[in-house]
Design a protein around this motif. Structure first.
Motif, PDB file in Angstrom:
ATOM      1  N   GLU A  67       0.841  -1.202   0.000  1.00  0.00           N
ATOM      2  CA  GLU A  67       0.000   0.000   0.000  1.00  0.00           C
ATOM      3  C   GLU A  67       0.876   1.253   0.000  1.00  0.00           C
ATOM      4  OE1 GLU A  67      -3.046   2.537  -0.213  1.00  0.00           O
ATOM      5  OE2 GLU A  67      -3.208   0.374  -0.437  1.00  0.00           O
ATOM      6  N   ALA A  68       1.892   1.265   0.825  1.00  0.00           N
ATOM      7  CA  ALA A  68       2.801   2.414   0.869  1.00  0.00           C
ATOM      8  C   ALA A  68       3.506   2.587  -0.471  1.00  0.00           C
ATOM      9  CB  ALA A  68       3.824   2.229   1.994  1.00  0.00           C
ATOM     10  N   TRP A  69       3.923   1.499  -1.087  1.00  0.00           N
ATOM     11  CA  TRP A  69       4.611   1.560  -2.382  1.00  0.00           C
ATOM     12  C   TRP A  69       3.705   2.176  -3.448  1.00  0.00           C
ATOM     13  CZ3 TRP A  69       3.663  -0.870  -7.091  1.00  0.00           C
ATOM     14  CH2 TRP A  69       4.677  -0.719  -8.037  1.00  0.00           C
ATOM     15  N   ARG A  70       2.429   1.820  -3.423  1.00  0.00           N
ATOM     16  CA  ARG A  70       1.492   2.368  -4.409  1.00  0.00           C
ATOM     17  C   ARG A  70       1.293   3.873  -4.247  1.00  0.00           C
ATOM     18  NH1 ARG A  70      -0.274  -2.720  -3.619  1.00  0.00           N
ATOM     19  NH2 ARG A  70      -1.745  -2.278  -1.939  1.00  0.00           N
ATOM     20  N   GLN A  71       1.715   4.417  -3.127  1.00  0.00           N
ATOM     21  CA  GLN A  71       1.614   5.863  -2.908  1.00  0.00           C
ATOM     22  C   GLN A  71       2.908   6.569  -3.299  1.00  0.00           C
ATOM     23  OE1 GLN A  71       0.054   6.703   0.997  1.00  0.00           O
ATOM     24  NE2 GLN A  71      -1.397   5.029   0.836  1.00  0.00           N
TER      25      GLN A  71
END
Length: 57
Positions: free
Chosen positions: A10-14
């Motif tokens: 999820e953090a990577w997708r941001q």
């Protein structure tokens, strides 16, 4: 471990930037290694980590 991979995905997708991408990649590798160490077959471990990183339960 898979919950941590989900959160990292999820953090990577941001868009965490290059360093963040490296950390996520390392976490995925560690998760795969831990699953393998507990007896999960290689292909299953890879599948579980990929699904978790994509945000699937």
């Amino acid at each position: 471990m898979l919950a941590a991979v989900r959160e990292a995905g999820e953090a990577w997708r941001q868009d965490m930037g290059f360093s963040g991408t490296i950390v996520v990649s390392q976490l995925r590798t560690i998760a795969n290694d831990l699953l393998r160490a507990t007896g999960v077959p290689r292909d299953e471990a890879r599948r579980l980590v990929r699904r978790a990183a994509a945000g699937h339960p």
